[in-house]
Design a protein around this motif. Structure first.
Motif, PDB file in Angstrom:
ATOM      1  N   LEU A 156      82.650 -25.438 -50.920  1.00 49.25           N
ATOM      2  CA  LEU A 156      81.607 -26.078 -50.848  1.00 49.25           C
ATOM      3  C   LEU A 156      80.663 -25.230 -50.049  1.00 49.25           C
ATOM      4  O   LEU A 156      81.001 -24.553 -48.955  1.00 49.25           O
ATOM      5  N   LEU A 157      79.419 -25.048 -50.659  1.00 50.00           N
ATOM      6  CA  LEU A 157      78.440 -24.341 -49.752  1.00 50.00           C
ATOM      7  C   LEU A 157      77.527 -25.434 -48.914  1.00 50.00           C
ATOM      8  O   LEU A 157      76.901 -26.261 -49.369  1.00 50.00           O
ATOM      9  N   VAL A 158      77.877 -25.764 -47.783  1.00 49.77           N
ATOM     10  CA  VAL A 158      77.458 -26.504 -46.778  1.00 49.77           C
ATOM     11  C   VAL A 158      76.153 -26.096 -45.921  1.00 49.77           C
ATOM     12  O   VAL A 158      76.289 -24.995 -45.419  1.00 49.77           O
ATOM     13  N   ALA A 159      75.401 -26.796 -45.921  1.00 53.13           N
ATOM     14  CA  ALA A 159      73.964 -26.424 -45.203  1.00 53.13           C
ATOM     15  C   ALA A 159      73.989 -26.783 -43.691  1.00 53.13           C
ATOM     16  O   ALA A 159      74.823 -27.640 -43.304  1.00 53.13           O
ATOM     17  N   ASN A 160      73.273 -25.868 -43.045  1.00 57.49           N
ATOM     18  CA  ASN A 160      73.302 -25.935 -41.582  1.00 57.49           C
ATOM     19  C   ASN A 160      71.597 -25.951 -41.189  1.00 57.49           C
ATOM     20  O   ASN A 160      71.013 -24.964 -41.417  1.00 57.49           O
ATOM     21  N   ASP A 161      71.242 -27.128 -40.890  1.00 59.57           N
ATOM     22  CA  ASP A 161      69.712 -27.083 -40.517  1.00 59.57           C
ATOM     23  C   ASP A 161      69.532 -26.262 -39.369  1.00 59.57           C
ATOM     24  O   ASP A 161      68.154 -25.826 -39.292  1.00 59.57           O
ATOM     25  N   ILE A 162      70.072 -25.875 -38.443  1.00 64.48           N
ATOM     26  CA  ILE A 162      69.985 -25.296 -37.165  1.00 64.48           C
ATOM     27  C   ILE A 162      69.598 -23.755 -37.469  1.00 64.48           C
ATOM     28  O   ILE A 162      68.400 -23.398 -37.026  1.00 64.48           O
ATOM     29  N   ASP A 163      70.291 -23.145 -38.266  1.00 63.61           N
ATOM     30  CA  ASP A 163      69.920 -21.703 -38.591  1.00 63.61           C
ATOM     31  C   ASP A 163      69.560 -21.337 -40.160  1.00 63.61           C
ATOM     32  O   ASP A 163      69.075 -20.457 -40.435  1.00 63.61           O
ATOM     33  N   GLY A 164      69.305 -22.694 -40.738  1.00 57.66           N
ATOM     34  CA  GLY A 164      68.928 -22.521 -42.308  1.00 57.66           C
ATOM     35  C   GLY A 164      69.720 -21.711 -43.232  1.00 57.66           C
ATOM     36  O   GLY A 164      69.194 -21.097 -44.153  1.00 57.66           O
ATOM     37  N   THR A 165      71.060 -21.770 -42.940  1.00 59.95           N
ATOM     38  CA  THR A 165      71.997 -20.955 -43.740  1.00 59.95           C
ATOM     39  C   THR A 165      72.982 -22.136 -44.633  1.00 59.95           C
ATOM     40  O   THR A 165      73.136 -23.408 -44.528  1.00 59.95           O
ATOM     41  N   LEU A 207      80.312 -33.045 -51.411  1.00 59.62           N
ATOM     42  CA  LEU A 207      79.463 -32.386 -50.668  1.00 59.62           C
ATOM     43  C   LEU A 207      78.549 -33.390 -49.887  1.00 59.62           C
ATOM     44  O   LEU A 207      78.197 -33.345 -48.745  1.00 59.62           O
ATOM     45  N   LEU A 208      77.784 -34.398 -50.804  1.00 55.06           N
ATOM     46  CA  LEU A 208      77.227 -35.314 -50.117  1.00 55.06           C
ATOM     47  C   LEU A 208      77.876 -36.533 -49.107  1.00 55.06           C
ATOM     48  O   LEU A 208      77.321 -36.612 -48.113  1.00 55.06           O
ATOM     49  N   GLU A 209      78.943 -36.310 -49.323  1.00 54.13           N
ATOM     50  CA  GLU A 209      80.087 -37.140 -48.242  1.00 54.13           C
ATOM     51  C   GLU A 209      79.754 -36.526 -46.984  1.00 54.13           C
ATOM     52  O   GLU A 209      79.910 -37.217 -45.818  1.00 54.13           O
ATOM     53  N   ILE A 210      79.958 -35.265 -47.156  1.00 46.00           N
ATOM     54  CA  ILE A 210      80.014 -34.508 -45.866  1.00 46.00           C
ATOM     55  C   ILE A 210      78.478 -34.718 -45.148  1.00 46.00           C
ATOM     56  O   ILE A 210      78.786 -34.632 -43.808  1.00 46.00           O
ATOM     57  N   TYR A 211      77.626 -34.451 -45.896  1.00 44.66           N
ATOM     58  CA  TYR A 211      76.310 -34.760 -45.286  1.00 44.66           C
ATOM     59  C   TYR A 211      76.144 -36.243 -44.699  1.00 44.66           C
ATOM     60  O   TYR A 211      75.172 -36.176 -43.803  1.00 44.66           O
ATOM     61  N   ALA A 212      76.779 -37.003 -45.184  1.00 43.62           N
ATOM     62  CA  ALA A 212      76.574 -38.281 -44.841  1.00 43.62           C
ATOM     63  C   ALA A 212      77.593 -38.688 -43.622  1.00 43.62           C
ATOM     64  O   ALA A 212      77.306 -39.698 -43.026  1.00 43.62           O
ATOM     65  N   SER A 213      78.434 -37.890 -43.521  1.00 39.07           N
ATOM     66  CA  SER A 213      79.300 -38.098 -42.242  1.00 39.07           C
ATOM     67  C   SER A 213      78.663 -37.706 -40.771  1.00 39.07           C
ATOM     68  O   SER A 213      77.892 -36.917 -40.492  1.00 39.07           O
ATOM     69  N   PRO A 214      79.056 -38.545 -39.864  1.00 40.12           N
ATOM     70  CA  PRO A 214      78.570 -38.326 -38.446  1.00 40.12           C
ATOM     71  C   PRO A 214      78.804 -36.820 -37.990  1.00 40.12           C
ATOM     72  O   PRO A 214      79.946 -36.212 -38.062  1.00 40.12           O
ATOM     73  N   GLY A 215      77.482 -36.404 -37.251  1.00 37.83           N
ATOM     74  CA  GLY A 215      77.763 -34.988 -36.699  1.00 37.83           C
ATOM     75  C   GLY A 215      77.668 -33.779 -37.846  1.00 37.83           C
ATOM     76  O   GLY A 215      77.768 -32.662 -37.471  1.00 37.83           O
ATOM     77  N   ALA A 216      77.233 -34.543 -38.725  1.00 41.23           N
ATOM     78  CA  ALA A 216      76.948 -33.315 -39.966  1.00 41.23           C
ATOM     79  C   ALA A 216      75.760 -32.490 -39.403  1.00 41.23           C
ATOM     80  O   ALA A 216      74.834 -32.932 -38.748  1.00 41.23           O
ATOM     81  N   MET A 217      75.903 -31.025 -39.868  1.00 38.73           N
ATOM     82  CA  MET A 217      74.794 -30.183 -39.537  1.00 38.73           C
ATOM     83  C   MET A 217      73.659 -30.312 -40.548  1.00 38.73           C
ATOM     84  O   MET A 217      72.701 -29.519 -39.986  1.00 38.73           O
ATOM     85  N   HIS A 218      73.927 -31.010 -41.471  1.00 40.40           N
ATOM     86  CA  HIS A 218      72.760 -31.256 -42.342  1.00 40.40           C
ATOM     87  C   HIS A 218      72.659 -32.556 -42.760  1.00 40.40           C
ATOM     88  O   HIS A 218      73.145 -32.914 -43.843  1.00 40.40           O
ATOM     89  N   PRO A 219      72.224 -33.458 -41.914  1.00 38.03           N
ATOM     90  CA  PRO A 219      72.566 -34.818 -41.894  1.00 38.03           C
ATOM     91  C   PRO A 219      71.547 -35.475 -42.920  1.00 38.03           C
ATOM     92  O   PRO A 219      70.405 -35.471 -43.059  1.00 38.03           O
ATOM     93  N   VAL A 220      72.293 -36.081 -44.129  1.00 41.02           N
ATOM     94  CA  VAL A 220      71.424 -36.842 -45.060  1.00 41.02           C
ATOM     95  C   VAL A 220      72.255 -38.383 -45.458  1.00 41.02           C
ATOM     96  O   VAL A 220      73.270 -38.320 -45.352  1.00 41.02           O
TER      97      VAL A 220
END
Lengths: 280, 212
Positions: free
Chosen positions: B57-66, B91-104
């Motif tokens: 899974l290509l997981v997004a990171n908001d802090i460094d935009g990668t 993938l979207l389950e990861i984004y919805a989890s607490p502490g995600a680096m790309h929270p959605v």
């Protein structure tokens, strides 16, 4: 400044009629072909908003070097909600007004896509920029996600400039120069972070900068070197907000860095012009 | 005069009919009760009908935009479309989890469907072998997505990159929201265009502060 006889074509069917007519006119009157042509633009339902150009800046500048400032969102479109009271549309308008003042003071001719809280369609934003024959277009945004300043250039593939450009991919002919402009803005932001005002003023904020490519409806249709600047809060190592997007010092530092970058952009363009090369 | 044996047969048939009717009514009542009981005891998580497999899974990171490749083990169906949807759900389950680096914010059934179509290439319209994934997102997901160029771009590119990393035949991705075209995801990222999965791959290769 290179020839601005490029026409931007809408993908609508009526463009098919406009193209041969425009081509015929250009061939019939070669003298007019040397003058900046008014690009064909998509028709919008709403009445076009006249671009606002500060009169003193326009009249006093010997060679017209136009910068378009696009304050994102406006009117019903508030953009991102930046806290309880601040909306993205207000922050971008504030940045646009401050940057316009700085640029006008430095002799730029500035065109803004909006001066108040009004709706401006993304096509109309590109239409204003293309009519202005701008040397640089800066689209201003704000967000709560990420940290620092995010610089974006269109993700369209770079193509060579032709007389006719498709409306939705007009930016593709300017991507190389947009990347160069983004690089200058990045350098200016880094320099602003490194500089110190000494005892005279507050210490400069250290602004992290991220550069990336994206696809924005308005920017992709702009026929000028264009960069989208997204302002986000500055976060600490614990990911908590250290400086918010409404912080006056933070906003001032970004605006001054953008003005410095555009000044360098103009100097670079004039240098190439005097040496006989193409302007950026 | 009705013979006696016929009277006996008639009475026996009547009794059997009444007994059968009674049994049928009782069975129907039991089936109804069982149905209601079954609804109450419905499982809260879907059963793993497919064996667990490793997926990237290509997981997004908001802090460094990668976009950061992460290996996950999850049950994946054999069908490519169902497989694509299962990957995006994860993938979207990861984004919805607490502490995600790309929270959605999570939305029930954020990905409604994924359709795979052959990509035609060239003027002759011949198939290139690649596929276009049409991702139909739920309106509630798009409405609740954080607004911002970076946030929206990372979501779009991570979806494209995740699909290509696990289903290499997917070379193009288009997006729908509630089955219809939508101009932007949440006010910024263009959803009217076709995304090439190579864009996500190059984004995953870039690092913070790199020149575009």
């Amino acid at each position: 400044m290179e020839s601005r006889s490029d026409c931007i074509l809408t993908q609508r069917l009526d463009a098919l009629i406009l193209v041969p007519l425009a081509a015929g006119l250009l061939m019939s009157f070669p003298a007019t072909a040397q003058a900046p042509a008014i690009p064909a633009v998509p028709r919008t339902a709403s009445a076009p908003v006249a671009p606002t150009t500060p009169a003193p800046a326009t009249q006093n500048t010997p060679s017209r070097f136009v910068v378009v400032l696009d304050a994102a969102h406006g009117g019903d479109d508030g953009g991102a909600q930046l806290g309880e009271t601040a909306a993205e549309k207000n922050v971008t308008l504030s940045l646009s007004v401050r940057l316009r003042s700085l640029l006008a003071a430095r002799g730029f001719s500035v065109v803004t896509t909006r001066e108040s809280n009004v709706n401006v369609d993304s096509d109309l934003r590109a239409q204003i920029a293309n009519h202005a024959s701008a040397a640089a277009c800066v689209s201003l945004h704000a967000s709560l996600t990420g940290t620092g300043v995010h610089l974006f250039v269109s993700s369209l593939s770079s193509t060579s400039q032709t007389r006719f450009l498709a409306w939705k991919t007009a930016q593709s002919a300017f991507v190389t120069r947009s990347l160069k402009l983004a690089s200058m803005v990045n350098s200016a932001l880094e320099q602003s972070s490194a500089s110190s005002n000494g005892d005279a003023g507050p210490v400069s904020l250290s602004i992290p900068v991220t550069l990336a490519r994206t696809s924005l409806p308005g920017v992709d249709s702009m026929a000028c070197p264009a960069v989208a600047v997204e302002m986000a809060p500055i976060r600490g190592d614990d990911r908590n907000v250290a400086t918010g997007v409404t912080d006056p010092q933070y906003q001032a530092q970004i605006v001054e860095a953008l003005a410095a970058a555009l000044l360098e952009w103009r100097t670079d363009a004039q240098g190439e012009s005097h040496s006989g090369g193409r302007q950026p | 005069v009705i013979p006696r044996y016929q009277k006996i047969v008639f009475i026996v048939l009547l009794v059997v009919s009444i007994a059968m009717a009674t049994i049928l009514v009782r069975l129907r009542e039991r089936a109804h009760d069982r149905l209601l009981k079954g609804e109450d005891l419905a499982p809260t998580t879907a059963p793993a009908v497919a064996p667990a497999e490793h997926a990237t899974l290509l997981v997004a990171n908001d802090i460094d935009g990668t976009l950061v490749p992460e290996e996950h083990s999850l049950p994946l169906p054999k069908d490519a479309e169902a497989r694509a949807r299962a990957l995006l759900d994860k993938l979207l389950e990861i984004y919805a989890s607490p502490g995600a680096m790309h929270p959605v914010d999570s939305a029930p059934r954020a990905v409604l469907q994924v359709f795979l179509l052959p990509v035609s290439e060239g003027r002759d319209g011949r198939a290139s072998g690649g596929q276009m994934a049409v991702v139909n997102l739920a309106g509630s997901f798009a409405d609740g997505h954080p607004a911002g160029i970076e946030a929206e771009t990372l979501t779009v590119l991570s979806i494209c990159g995740t699909l290509h990393a696990n289903l290499s035949q997917i070379t193009e991705v288009r997006f729908l929201v509630d089955g219809a075209a939508r101009k932007t995801l949440a006010g910024h990222a263009d959803l009217t265009r076709t995304y090439l999965t190579t864009e996500a791959v190059s984004a995953a290769g870039s690092s913070s502060g790199a020149k575009p």
